[in-house]
Design a protein around this motif. Structure first.
Motif, PDB file in Angstrom:
ATOM      1  N   LEU A   1      -9.134  -5.974   2.736  1.00  0.00           N
ATOM      2  CA  LEU A   1      -8.862  -4.922   1.758  1.00  0.00           C
ATOM      3  C   LEU A   1      -8.477  -5.517   0.414  1.00  0.00           C
ATOM      4  CD1 LEU A   1      -6.969  -2.350   3.974  1.00  0.00           C
ATOM      5  CD2 LEU A   1      -9.154  -1.992   2.820  1.00  0.00           C
TER       6      LEU A   1
ATOM      7  N   ALA B   1      -4.399   0.148   7.645  1.00  0.00           N
ATOM      8  CA  ALA B   1      -4.331   1.420   8.354  1.00  0.00           C
ATOM      9  C   ALA B   1      -2.949   1.597   8.986  1.00  0.00           C
ATOM     10  CB  ALA B   1      -5.407   1.463   9.432  1.00  0.00           C
TER      11      ALA B   1
ATOM     12  N   SER C   1      -6.527   3.548   4.735  1.00  0.00           N
ATOM     13  CA  SER C   1      -6.379   2.089   4.728  1.00  0.00           C
ATOM     14  C   SER C   1      -5.515   1.546   3.602  1.00  0.00           C
ATOM     15  CB  SER C   1      -7.756   1.392   4.703  1.00  0.00           C
ATOM     16  OG  SER C   1      -8.497   1.772   5.849  1.00  0.00           O
TER      17      SER C   1
END
Length: 251
Positions: free
Chosen positions: A183, A79, A132
């Motif tokens: 992620l 982010a 993100s």
């Protein structure tokens, strides 16, 4: 994907210059290509000097190129509040300015010859507006914008421009990952579950570029997602938020 495209062009009878940060990997790719006359070069696309040396070598060996593929890139994820300025500079230097360097160096020869193809690898991340993947998505969106503007600039000069916007499929992109490890794990799962194969994507890219297509969406679900975003942007945004929330629940 760069390696897969190298094989696809070599199978079509072209001579291919394989440029890689790793000299050994470039040589392995060159050695595996069908045909003769291929080159293996080592360069960091984030370096002005290194790319100028690539251009000089190819100019001395071949005089120029008919097809330029700006494909090198790194992966980042996180982010906005979690990014660093070092991350932004690094990803823009490679993913965006690497494309700029390739175009600046090789376009003059194409324009002088009155023919050529420029293929820039962006990503569906550059169109999706997804959260993100801030620095990566912005860099890839810039590659799309660069390609759109360049397409108009060279439209009357015999040079075509295509921009590739694939989504997830299995490549070695995550080897360069910088950012949130959660992620990275998510991206790895998405690659593993993708219905698209590397060879299939390369074949679709090659066919689309040969047809003269500008925006190439070579993975299976992205053409419909792109149409949804263009025609029904609010519905697309709601669907995007649903996916994001579902992914968060999965963590």
């Amino acid at each position: 994907m760069g390696q897969a495209l190298a094989h696809r062009y070599a199978r079509a009878g072209d001579k291919v210059a394989c440029v890689d940060l790793d000299a050994a990997r470039a040589n392995l790719t060159r050695a595996a290509l069908p045909g003769e006359g291929h080159l293996a070069l080592s360069a960091n696309v984030g370096s002005d000097d290194a790319m100028e040396q690539v251009h000089e070598r190819i100019a001395s060996e071949w005089g120029g190129v008919d097809v330029l593929v700006n494909n090198a890139g790194i992966a980042t994820g996180g982010a906005m509040v979690d990014t660093t300025m070092a991350e932004w500079r690094n990803v823009l230097e490679i993913n965006l300015l690497g494309v700029v360097r390739g175009c600046r160096l090789f376009l003059p020869g194409m324009i002088a010859a009155g023919r050529g193809q420029v293929i820039n690898t962006a990503s569906f991340a550059g169109l999706a507006g997804a959260p993100s993947i801030m620095s990566y998505g912005v860099a890839k969106a810039a590659v799309v914008a660069l390609s759109e503007q360049l397409r108009a600039e060279v439209a009357d000069k015999g040079v075509t421009v295509s921009v590739l916007c694939p989504a997830f499929f299995r490549t070695n992109l995550l080897e360069s990952w910088q950012g949130d490890p959660k992620l990275k794990s998510f991206a790895d799962r998405m690659m593993a579950s993708s219905p698209d194969t590397l060879e299939g994507v390369a074949d679709r890219v090659f066919a689309a570029v040969e047809r003269g297509e500008f925006l190439v969406l070579p993975t299976r679900h992205e053409p419909m997602r792109w149409r949804l975003k263009r025609w029904f942007p609010n519905l697309y945004f709601k669907q995007l938020l649903k996916l994001v929330r579902a992914r968060g629940a999965g963590h």
